[in-house]
Scaffold this motif. Structure first.
Motif, short mmCIF file in Angstrom:
data_model
loop_
_atom_site.label_atom_id
_atom_site.label_comp_id
_atom_site.label_asym_id
_atom_site.label_seq_id
_atom_site.Cartn_x
_atom_site.Cartn_y
_atom_site.Cartn_z
N ILE A 14 0.84 -1.21 0.00
CA ILE A 14 0.00 0.00 0.00
C ILE A 14 0.87 1.26 0.00
O ILE A 14 0.57 2.24 -0.69
N LEU A 15 1.96 1.22 0.75
CA LEU A 15 2.86 2.37 0.80
C LEU A 15 3.49 2.65 -0.55
O LEU A 15 3.55 3.81 -1.00
N LEU A 16 3.96 1.61 -1.22
CA LEU A 16 4.55 1.80 -2.55
C LEU A 16 3.52 2.29 -3.56
O LEU A 16 3.80 3.18 -4.38
N LEU A 17 2.32 1.71 -3.51
CA LEU A 17 1.28 2.12 -4.45
C LEU A 17 0.85 3.57 -4.22
O LEU A 17 0.70 4.35 -5.17
N ALA A 31 -3.34 13.82 -5.10
CA ALA A 31 -1.95 13.52 -4.74
C ALA A 31 -1.70 13.75 -3.26
O ALA A 31 -1.02 12.95 -2.60
N ALA A 32 -2.26 14.83 -2.72
CA ALA A 32 -2.10 15.10 -1.29
C ALA A 32 -2.79 14.03 -0.45
O ALA A 32 -2.27 13.61 0.59
N ALA A 38 -0.02 7.39 2.49
CA ALA A 38 1.35 6.90 2.64
C ALA A 38 1.87 7.13 4.05
O ALA A 38 2.53 6.26 4.64
N PHE A 39 1.56 8.29 4.62
CA PHE A 39 1.99 8.57 5.99
C PHE A 39 1.32 7.62 6.98
O PHE A 39 1.98 7.12 7.91
N PHE A 40 0.03 7.39 6.81
CA PHE A 40 -0.66 6.46 7.71
C PHE A 40 -0.07 5.06 7.60
O PHE A 40 0.10 4.36 8.61
N LEU A 60 0.61 12.86 13.88
CA LEU A 60 0.25 14.18 14.41
C LEU A 60 0.93 15.30 13.64
O LEU A 60 0.31 16.32 13.31
N VAL A 61 2.22 15.13 13.35
CA VAL A 61 2.98 16.21 12.73
C VAL A 61 2.69 16.30 11.24
O VAL A 61 2.32 17.37 10.72
N TYR A 62 2.84 15.19 10.53
CA TYR A 62 2.73 15.25 9.07
C TYR A 62 1.28 15.21 8.60
O TYR A 62 0.86 16.03 7.77
#
Length: 207
Positions: A14-17, A31-32, A38-40, A60-62
């Motif tokens: 999932i992260l790569l996709l 895209a955002a 991707a962050f999750f 929290l930060v990103y």
């Protein structure tokens, strides 16, 4: 294969996709949102590594601050997508070369770790990775941490200086003039005679 391995491979896919969709989708809002995904997913991988503090900090930060700011900026600005994509393919060879070098470096790092036998580490019951991270960060890596904070401070000041524009119609105050001000400059006492209202004369009664 253990269940944690299955979860890791699913999260990695999932992260790569999602990372691929960040750079290939045409809509900047989409895209955002893929970057948020991707962050999750990266936070989930941190949780698998028992790094709860890093996972929560990443969310929290990103996700909670940086990506919300990105979404507001993207949705409020009138972005011409076609103009931004002009000359995109001209940078493809350089981007491909850099991406290939990154893949080779990560492969070398992973290959070096695989050559060493992995040993299970027994942790005490009251072990806290957050406390250990704080100890390492503020003892062994105190100087790099301070240098990074100085770099961020310089970047913040540079951003303020670059975006500062003097406008003729803007109103501003000089703090030095405000401090040097005296009472006589702001307050003037005027002696005026008291005003006396004339007596009200009742109208004559009609005959």
């Amino acid at each position: 294969m253990m269940f944690t391995d299955v979860v890791f491979y699913v999260l990695a896919a999932i992260l790569l996709l999602s990372g691929l969709r960040v750079i290939t989708t045409r809509n900047p809002v989409h895209a955002a949102l893929f970057l948020v995904l991707a962050f999750f997913t990266a936070a989930g991988i941190w949780l698998l590594l028992q790094a709860e503090f890093l996972a929560i900090a990443l969310i929290l930060v990103y996700v909670g601050a940086v990506m919300v700011l990105f979404l507001f900026v993207v949705m409020m600005l009138d972005i011409n997508i076609d103009k931004l994509r002009e000359g995109f393919w001209e940078y493809l060879p350089m981007a491909g070369t850099i991406g290939l070098l990154m893949i080779v470096e990560m492969g070398m790092v992973l290959a070096e770790k695989n050559l060493r036998p992995s040993q299970a580490v027994t942790l005490p019951p009251n072990y806290s990775n957050t406390a250990e991270l704080g100890k390492v960060l503020y003892t062994d890596y105190l100087l790099p941490f301070e240098l990074a904070s100085v770099v961020l401070l310089v970047a913040m000041i540079a951003a303020i200086v670059l975006t500062l524009r003097d406008r003729k119609d803007s109103k501003s105050m000089n703090p030095a003039d405000q401090v040097k001000v005296k009472r006589n400059d702001r307050l003037r006492i005027i002696s005026m005679p008291a005003e006396v209202e004339p007596e009200h004369v009742a109208p004559e009664e009609e005959k």
